[in-house]
Design a protein around this motif. Structure first.
Motif, PDB file in Angstrom:
ATOM      1  N   SER A 145       0.853  -1.190   0.000  1.00 10.68           N
ATOM      2  CA  SER A 145       0.000   0.000   0.000  1.00 10.68           C
ATOM      3  C   SER A 145       0.890   1.240   0.000  1.00 10.68           C
ATOM      4  O   SER A 145       1.714   1.425   0.895  1.00 10.68           O
ATOM      5  CB  SER A 145      -0.888   0.019   1.247  1.00 10.68           C
ATOM      6  OG  SER A 145      -1.362   1.335   1.453  1.00 10.68           O
ATOM      7  N   HIS A 149      -8.577  -0.242  -3.597  1.00  7.24           N
ATOM      8  CA  HIS A 149      -9.416  -0.403  -2.405  1.00  7.24           C
ATOM      9  C   HIS A 149     -10.223   0.877  -2.222  1.00  7.24           C
ATOM     10  O   HIS A 149      -9.694   1.874  -1.743  1.00  7.24           O
ATOM     11  CB  HIS A 149      -8.476  -0.668  -1.208  1.00  7.24           C
ATOM     12  CG  HIS A 149      -9.170  -0.747   0.113  1.00  7.24           C
ATOM     13  ND1 HIS A 149      -8.473  -0.774   1.305  1.00  7.24           N
ATOM     14  CD2 HIS A 149     -10.482  -0.821   0.452  1.00  7.24           C
ATOM     15  CE1 HIS A 149      -9.327  -0.857   2.320  1.00  7.24           C
ATOM     16  NE2 HIS A 149     -10.544  -0.874   1.829  1.00  7.24           N
ATOM     17  N   MET A 203     -12.584   3.254  -0.498  1.00  6.92           N
ATOM     18  CA  MET A 203     -13.198   3.572   0.788  1.00  6.92           C
ATOM     19  C   MET A 203     -14.005   4.843   0.557  1.00  6.92           C
ATOM     20  O   MET A 203     -13.673   5.937   1.023  1.00  6.92           O
ATOM     21  CB  MET A 203     -12.111   3.776   1.868  1.00  6.92           C
ATOM     22  CG  MET A 203     -11.525   2.458   2.340  1.00  6.92           C
ATOM     23  SD  MET A 203      -9.958   2.668   3.189  1.00  6.92           S
ATOM     24  CE  MET A 203      -8.846   2.636   1.779  1.00  6.92           C
ATOM     25  N   GLY A 217      -3.011   4.479   7.522  1.00  7.58           N
ATOM     26  CA  GLY A 217      -1.949   3.490   7.618  1.00  7.58           C
ATOM     27  C   GLY A 217      -1.305   3.577   9.000  1.00  7.58           C
ATOM     28  O   GLY A 217      -1.598   4.488   9.785  1.00  7.58           O
ATOM     29  N   GLN A 268      -1.536   1.640  11.698  1.00 12.11           N
ATOM     30  CA  GLN A 268      -2.253   1.220  12.915  1.00 12.11           C
ATOM     31  C   GLN A 268      -1.876  -0.221  13.270  1.00 12.11           C
ATOM     32  O   GLN A 268      -1.332  -0.963  12.448  1.00 12.11           O
ATOM     33  CB  GLN A 268      -3.760   1.289  12.696  1.00 12.11           C
ATOM     34  CG  GLN A 268      -4.287   2.640  12.239  1.00 12.11           C
ATOM     35  CD  GLN A 268      -5.798   2.587  12.045  1.00 12.11           C
ATOM     36  OE1 GLN A 268      -6.566   2.597  12.991  1.00 12.11           O
ATOM     37  NE2 GLN A 268      -6.236   2.513  10.785  1.00 12.11           N
ATOM     38  N   GLY A 291      -1.786  -3.223   9.433  1.00 11.44           N
ATOM     39  CA  GLY A 291      -0.905  -3.666  10.512  1.00 11.44           C
ATOM     40  C   GLY A 291      -0.096  -4.918  10.199  1.00 11.44           C
ATOM     41  O   GLY A 291       0.330  -5.618  11.117  1.00 11.44           O
ATOM     42  N   VAL A 300      -1.644  -7.118   2.364  1.00 12.72           N
ATOM     43  CA  VAL A 300      -1.377  -5.709   2.074  1.00 12.72           C
ATOM     44  C   VAL A 300      -0.412  -5.239   3.163  1.00 12.72           C
ATOM     45  O   VAL A 300      -0.589  -5.567   4.332  1.00 12.72           O
ATOM     46  CB  VAL A 300      -2.676  -4.874   2.151  1.00 12.72           C
ATOM     47  CG1 VAL A 300      -2.375  -3.384   1.964  1.00 12.72           C
ATOM     48  CG2 VAL A 300      -3.677  -5.356   1.110  1.00 12.72           C
TER      49      VAL A 300
HETATM   50  C1  DX5 Z   1      -6.131   1.654   5.684  1.00 12.55           C
HETATM   51  C2  DX5 Z   1      -5.695   1.161   4.344  1.00 12.55           C
HETATM   52  C3  DX5 Z   1      -4.505   0.299   4.338  1.00 12.55           C
HETATM   53  C4  DX5 Z   1      -3.251   0.918   4.907  1.00 12.55           C
HETATM   54  C5  DX5 Z   1      -2.303  -0.171   5.299  1.00 12.55           C
HETATM   55  O1  DX5 Z   1      -7.393   2.208   5.554  1.00 12.55           O
HETATM   56  O2  DX5 Z   1      -6.728   0.391   3.756  1.00 12.55           O
HETATM   57  O3  DX5 Z   1      -4.271  -0.242   3.049  1.00 12.55           O
HETATM   58  O4  DX5 Z   1      -2.616   1.793   4.022  1.00 12.55           O
HETATM   59  O5  DX5 Z   1      -1.227   0.394   5.947  1.00 12.55           O
HETATM   60  P1  DX5 Z   1      -0.434  -0.348   7.116  1.00 12.55           P
HETATM   61  O6  DX5 Z   1       0.180  -1.600   6.528  1.00 12.55           O
HETATM   62  O7  DX5 Z   1       0.545   0.652   7.545  1.00 12.55           O
HETATM   63  O8  DX5 Z   1      -1.441  -0.721   8.187  1.00 12.55           O
END
Ligand code: DX5
Ligand code: ZN
Length: 215
Positions: free
Chosen positions: A7, A65, A67, A142, A144, A175, A193
């Protein structure tokens, strides 16, 4: 071997072409692109023009993805620049029709569930999904921590996909790091991911290879 979908959400967007080259060299399987509208999630990221530019710079499949609220309003635009096109069960679009329209637009369909959503809701749509995405953090940001409750959901969905003999991929997002990746894979995920864990590394390619081997 598990598939890896980095990501780019928290990456340096002006250094993306270099990062894409590193990802290709590391043998990643796709690139995960997080589209946020500031309504479905409390954050705003990027949309079609940015994805189109990324597409022009890589042969890696693009795993988009969404959202966004009522994603069915924008399927045509996103399908034109996506390989996998995923949306949220909770986002207010008719689920079966949206999954089928994504396939009709020549993309792979992906249904995504938030941490609070029961994975049972996915079952009636499994045949219409090329991939199911289980969120292991609240969508929006990201970096978390992985929610361990995702593991039971992955096992539940993996058992059902296998029982029905489907080729549906099972992806997990949020995560993922060296500690959580093997757990997610053991629970049945076949696509990981990873955002911050890869982009905070001094050597993105080395870390991407490491994650693939862990799986
Ligand atoms: C959160 C996103 C994730 C995020 C993942 O809403 O969907 O794809 O970027 O990031 P990490 O791996 O840092 O949790
Ligand atoms: Zn994501």
């Amino acid at each position: 071997m598990v598939e890896l979908s980095p990501s780019i959400l928290n990456s340096d967007y002006l250094a993306l072409s270099e990062a894409l080259g590193q990802m290709e060299a590391a043998g990643v399987d796709m690139v995960h692109l997080d589209v946020m509208d500031g309504m479905f999630v409390p954050n705003i990221s990027f949309g079609v023009p940015v994805i189109r530019s990324i597409r022009a710079h890589t042969r890696l499949p693009l795993d988009v993805h969404l959202m966004i609220e009522k994603p069915h309003r924008y399927l045509k635009e996103f399908a034109a620049v996506s390989d996998y096109l995923g949306f949220h069960y909770e986002a207010g679009s008719p689920v079966r029709e949206t999954l089928r329209e994504i396939r009709a637009l020549h993309c792979r369909s992906c249904l995504t569930i938030k941490p609070a959503t029961d994975p049972e809701v996915v079952l009636e749509f499994l045949e219409d999904c090329d991939m199911v995405l289980v969120m292991s953090v609240e969508p929006g940001f990201g970096g978390q921590a992985f929610l361990p409750s995702a593991l039971d959901k992955l096992s539940f969905l993996r058992a059902e996909i296998d029982r029905r003999g489907l080729a549906t991929k099972l992806e997990v997002d949020g995560g993922i790091n060296a500690e959580t990746a093997p757990k997610a894979v053991a629970a049945g995920a076949d696509v990981l991911v990873a955002g911050n864990y890869l982009f905070s590394a001094p050597d993105l390619a080395a870390r991407a290879k490491e994650i693939k081997l862990l799986g």
